[in-house]
Design an enzyme around this catalytic site. Structure first.
Site, mmCIF file in Angstrom:
data_model
loop_
_atom_site.group_PDB
_atom_site.id
_atom_site.type_symbol
_atom_site.label_atom_id
_atom_site.label_comp_id
_atom_site.label_asym_id
_atom_site.label_seq_id
_atom_site.Cartn_x
_atom_site.Cartn_y
_atom_site.Cartn_z
ATOM 1 N N SER A 186 104.122 34.393 24.217
ATOM 2 C CA SER A 186 104.651 33.993 23.186
ATOM 3 C C SER A 186 105.598 32.746 23.508
ATOM 4 O O SER A 186 106.017 32.448 24.603
ATOM 5 C CB SER A 186 105.794 34.947 22.551
ATOM 6 O OG SER A 186 106.559 34.366 21.566
ATOM 7 N N TYR A 189 112.226 41.464 23.109
ATOM 8 C CA TYR A 189 110.952 40.972 22.825
ATOM 9 C C TYR A 189 110.728 39.677 23.706
ATOM 10 O O TYR A 189 109.821 39.642 24.477
ATOM 11 C CB TYR A 189 110.848 40.210 21.461
ATOM 12 C CG TYR A 189 109.417 39.509 21.279
ATOM 13 C CD1 TYR A 189 108.269 40.328 20.890
ATOM 14 C CD2 TYR A 189 109.407 38.275 20.858
ATOM 15 C CE1 TYR A 189 107.203 39.704 20.590
ATOM 16 C CE2 TYR A 189 108.174 37.695 20.701
ATOM 17 C CZ TYR A 189 107.074 38.506 20.548
ATOM 18 O OH TYR A 189 105.674 37.913 20.153
#
Length: 246
Positions: A126, A139
């Site tokens: 990401s 995350y």
């Protein structure tokens, strides 16, 4: 993104094992693709945080298609919670799926690829594995971890015939990031900080993944490709030269 990636790979002639905990959705996708591309897609229920499940998935792939040439570590979960409100259990749950799951994929599939003369692995990280972000302690940690793990794997496996690269999506219109199915034209105004001025589509991430897995990327190893419309490069100082509308 996983479904878009599977559809693209199958359309390009690949035989694909779809693995997911979402059994109904996975079976439906395999049936959809099986109707259009007979014999090219199969589904197995798979908890990627479970080492035994990885072994079962590898055996399933070999049984159906003979060997594994490409692994895409795509599965992941998202948690929005401040650092101080994130519990140890929250943190470990996200890492178990996003980071440990990716490690187990590498650990399970790479030896098989080496024995068969090589292969390609694409890890989906990401842009939050390239920068900081509030409310994403677990995350972002997992995605930074995937980025680092990709580099290590590329070094250790490159001389053994494997290429390992990572893709770093930005704001992509998926069920995970857009659970209520808001229309993309309603999402785009929230992306004025992005040079491309819009959210991304899963198919755009799939295209980058396909490229890295293909022979066209034969000399690319340990790379990271951001599919984010330019978000990770910085944000505009609104009203100053070079910003939209100025």
């Amino acid at each position: 993104m996983g479904a878009a990636t599977v559809r693209l790979f199958v359309a390009e002639g690949c035989k694909v094992v779809i693995s997911d905990l979402l059994e109904a959705e996975g079976k439906a996708l395999a049936a959809e693709l099986g109707a259009a591309y007979p014999g090219q897609a199969a589904f197995i229920r798979h908890d990627i945080a479970d080492e035994a499940a990885w072994q079962a998935t590898l055996a399933f792939a070999i049984e159906h298609f003979g060997k594994v040439d490409v692994l895409v570590n795509n599965a992941g979960i998202l948690l929005f919670r401040s650092l101080l409100e994130t519990s140890k259990a929250d943190f470990e749950r996200v890492l178990a799926v996003n980071l440990t799951g990716t490690f187990l994929g590498l650990h399970t599939i790479a030896p098989h690829m080496i024995a068969n003369g090589g292969g390609n692995i694409v890890n989906i990280s990401s842009i939050d594995g390239m920068k900081g972000a509030n409310s994403l302690a677990a995350y972002a940690s997992s995605k930074w971890g995937i980025r680092g793990l990709t580099k290590v794997a590329a070094m250790e496996l490159g001389h053994r015939g494997l290429r390992v690269n990572s893709v770093h999506p930005g704001g992509i219109d998926t069920v995970m990031t857009n659970p209520h199915g808001v229309a993309r034209e309603q999402l785009d105004p929230h992306y004025t900080m992005v040079p491309m001025q819009r959210t991304g589509a899963p198919e755009e991430v799939a295209a980058a993944t396909l490229f890295l897995a293909s022979d066209e990327a034969s000399y690319i190893n340990g790379a990271e490709i951001a599919v984010d419309g330019g978000l990770v490069i910085g944000q505009y100082y609104q009203g100053f030269p070079g910003a939209p509308g100025v």
